[in-house]
Motif scaffolding. Structure first.
Motif, PDB file in Angstrom:
ATOM      1  N   ILE A 189       0.838  -1.204   0.000  1.00  0.00           N
ATOM      2  CA  ILE A 189       0.000   0.000   0.000  1.00  0.00           C
ATOM      3  C   ILE A 189       0.871   1.252   0.000  1.00  0.00           C
ATOM      4  CG2 ILE A 189      -1.704   1.330   1.307  1.00  0.00           C
ATOM      5  CD1 ILE A 189      -2.815  -1.395   2.304  1.00  0.00           C
ATOM      6  N   SER A 190       1.934   1.234   0.807  1.00  0.00           N
ATOM      7  CA  SER A 190       2.836   2.383   0.876  1.00  0.00           C
ATOM      8  C   SER A 190       3.512   2.640  -0.469  1.00  0.00           C
ATOM      9  CB  SER A 190       3.896   2.157   1.961  1.00  0.00           C
ATOM     10  OG  SER A 190       3.289   2.032   3.236  1.00  0.00           O
ATOM     11  N   LEU A 191       3.917   1.570  -1.159  1.00  0.00           N
ATOM     12  CA  LEU A 191       4.549   1.729  -2.476  1.00  0.00           C
ATOM     13  C   LEU A 191       3.548   2.240  -3.504  1.00  0.00           C
ATOM     14  CD1 LEU A 191       6.835  -1.437  -2.646  1.00  0.00           C
ATOM     15  CD2 LEU A 191       7.550   0.947  -2.374  1.00  0.00           C
ATOM     16  N   ALA A 192       2.292   1.814  -3.383  1.00  0.00           N
ATOM     17  CA  ALA A 192       1.257   2.317  -4.298  1.00  0.00           C
ATOM     18  C   ALA A 192       1.056   3.817  -4.093  1.00  0.00           C
ATOM     19  CB  ALA A 192      -0.048   1.564  -4.084  1.00  0.00           C
ATOM     20  N   VAL A 193       1.026   4.258  -2.850  1.00  0.00           N
ATOM     21  CA  VAL A 193       0.891   5.687  -2.557  1.00  0.00           C
ATOM     22  C   VAL A 193       2.096   6.444  -3.115  1.00  0.00           C
ATOM     23  CG1 VAL A 193       0.842   7.406  -0.710  1.00  0.00           C
ATOM     24  CG2 VAL A 193      -0.564   5.343  -0.529  1.00  0.00           C
ATOM     25  N   LYS A 194       3.293   5.886  -2.901  1.00  0.00           N
ATOM     26  CA  LYS A 194       4.516   6.510  -3.425  1.00  0.00           C
ATOM     27  C   LYS A 194       4.485   6.572  -4.945  1.00  0.00           C
ATOM     28  CE  LYS A 194       9.564   6.149  -3.206  1.00  0.00           C
ATOM     29  NZ  LYS A 194      10.715   5.347  -2.689  1.00  0.00           N
ATOM     30  N   GLY A 195       3.870   5.570  -5.578  1.00  0.00           N
ATOM     31  CA  GLY A 195       3.763   5.531  -7.025  1.00  0.00           C
ATOM     32  C   GLY A 195       2.595   6.338  -7.572  1.00  0.00           C
ATOM     33  N   ASN A 196       1.992   7.168  -6.710  1.00  0.00           N
ATOM     34  CA  ASN A 196       0.899   8.073  -7.110  1.00  0.00           C
ATOM     35  C   ASN A 196      -0.365   7.341  -7.547  1.00  0.00           C
ATOM     36  OD1 ASN A 196       2.368  10.528  -6.663  1.00  0.00           O
ATOM     37  ND2 ASN A 196       3.473  10.128  -8.567  1.00  0.00           N
ATOM     38  N   TYR A 197      -0.604   6.168  -6.963  1.00  0.00           N
ATOM     39  CA  TYR A 197      -1.893   5.508  -7.153  1.00  0.00           C
ATOM     40  C   TYR A 197      -2.910   6.137  -6.208  1.00  0.00           C
ATOM     41  CZ  TYR A 197      -0.263   1.771 -10.207  1.00  0.00           C
ATOM     42  OH  TYR A 197       0.215   1.066 -11.274  1.00  0.00           O
ATOM     43  N   GLU A 198      -4.119   6.274  -6.698  1.00  0.00           N
ATOM     44  CA  GLU A 198      -5.183   6.840  -5.881  1.00  0.00           C
ATOM     45  C   GLU A 198      -5.835   5.741  -5.047  1.00  0.00           C
ATOM     46  OE1 GLU A 198      -9.456   9.196  -6.320  1.00  0.00           O
ATOM     47  OE2 GLU A 198      -8.074   9.120  -8.026  1.00  0.00           O
ATOM     48  N   ILE A 199      -5.735   5.875  -3.741  1.00  0.00           N
ATOM     49  CA  ILE A 199      -6.334   4.914  -2.814  1.00  0.00           C
ATOM     50  C   ILE A 199      -7.733   5.395  -2.456  1.00  0.00           C
ATOM     51  CG2 ILE A 199      -6.101   3.696  -0.621  1.00  0.00           C
ATOM     52  CD1 ILE A 199      -3.838   3.115  -2.589  1.00  0.00           C
TER      53      ILE A 199
END
Length: 265
Positions: free
Chosen positions: A40-50
């Motif tokens: 989840i943290s890497l997705a946020v870092k990769g600018n994915y919208e949670i």
């Protein structure tokens, strides 16, 4: 007030089960599930919208939840049986997220350097291999990973798991073989195809210029279109009785030779 869902029969939970299990549902909704703090943290870092965080409090504490939530997110407390239904790993971190998919069309790929190092995989099918390729690409810090004629959607839970979240850290594009070849040629990127035919040892080639290393499946190799468009076919010399190796292992050998030549910068 914190929302709570404790029934497996809840329509929203049923929808999430479909999202986990069905590629069709992921494509239709434009969303997918992520499991685990690191992912989840890497997705946020990769600018994915949670969109939403779901957590089971006996596995994932309120303090951990607060640390994870760098932004205001919709949060739902779920029961153990719901968490176990939605989770796809043996470990029990107790947290999942619903995220929005990104567009990965080859025509939208933006290269940030004039001298890119790109890894291309044609028609990989096994999620574990795709995940391992993405993990290798992240370790080598390639400019982009391009998947030609994809057989599996990128947000398959097993790709997320086997890539340890590197599906979010790499710039990834997908498209047909012909479109990808056209893209590479338009950028004057040299194409090095891993193939048995008309090949030379991989370490004899100069990968310091704009480079795309292209790998195919162990079963069928690369299509003729790639071989016809190749700057040079390359081979990893085998010392044993077999003439090929796992595609993710081969990718690692080739891409790190290119990175070595570039002095790991």
């Amino acid at each position: 007030m914190l929302k709570q869902i404790f029934s497996l029969q809840n329509p929203f939970i049923k929808q999430l089960v479909q999202l986990k299990d069905k590629s069709r549902e992921r494509r239709k909704s434009g969303t997918f599930l992520i499991e685990g703090v690191r992912e989840i943290s890497l997705a946020v870092k990769g600018n994915y919208e949670i969109e939403t965080i779901l957590f089971y409090p006996e596995f994932f504490s309120q303090e951990q939840l607060n640390n994870l939530k760098a932004q205001q997110l919709n949060t739902i407390e779920i029961s153990k049986d719901i968490y176990e239904k939605l989770a796809y790993r043996d470990t029990t971190e107790g947290v999942l997220a619903i995220a929005k998919s990104k567009n990965h069309a080859i025509e939208d790929l933006k290269l940030s350097t004039q001298n890119p190092l790109i890894l291309v995989a044609e028609a990989p099918e096994k999620p574990g291999n795709i995940g391992a390729i993405l993990r290798t690409a992240d370790a080598a810090n390639v400019e982009a990973v391009i998947i030609a004629n994809p057989k599996t959607d990128l947000y398959n839970p097993n790709i997320i798991r086997s890539s340890v979240g590197c599906v979010f850290t790499n710039q990834i594009a997908t498209g047909s073989t012909s479109d990808i070849i056209a893209f590479l040629k338009s950028k004057n990127i040299n194409i090095y195809c891993a193939a048995l035919q008309a090949s030379v040892n991989y370490h004899t080639q100069d990968f310091k210029k704009p480079t795309a290393i292209v790998v195919g499946t162990e079963a069928t190799g690369l299509s003729d279109d790639w071989l016809k468009s190749s700057t040079q076919n390359i081979i990893i010399p085998m010392q044993g009785d077999i003439d090929s190796m796992n595609v993710s292992v081969a990718s690692g050998i080739l891409i790190f030779e290119a990175r070595r030549q570039r002095n790991f910068k």
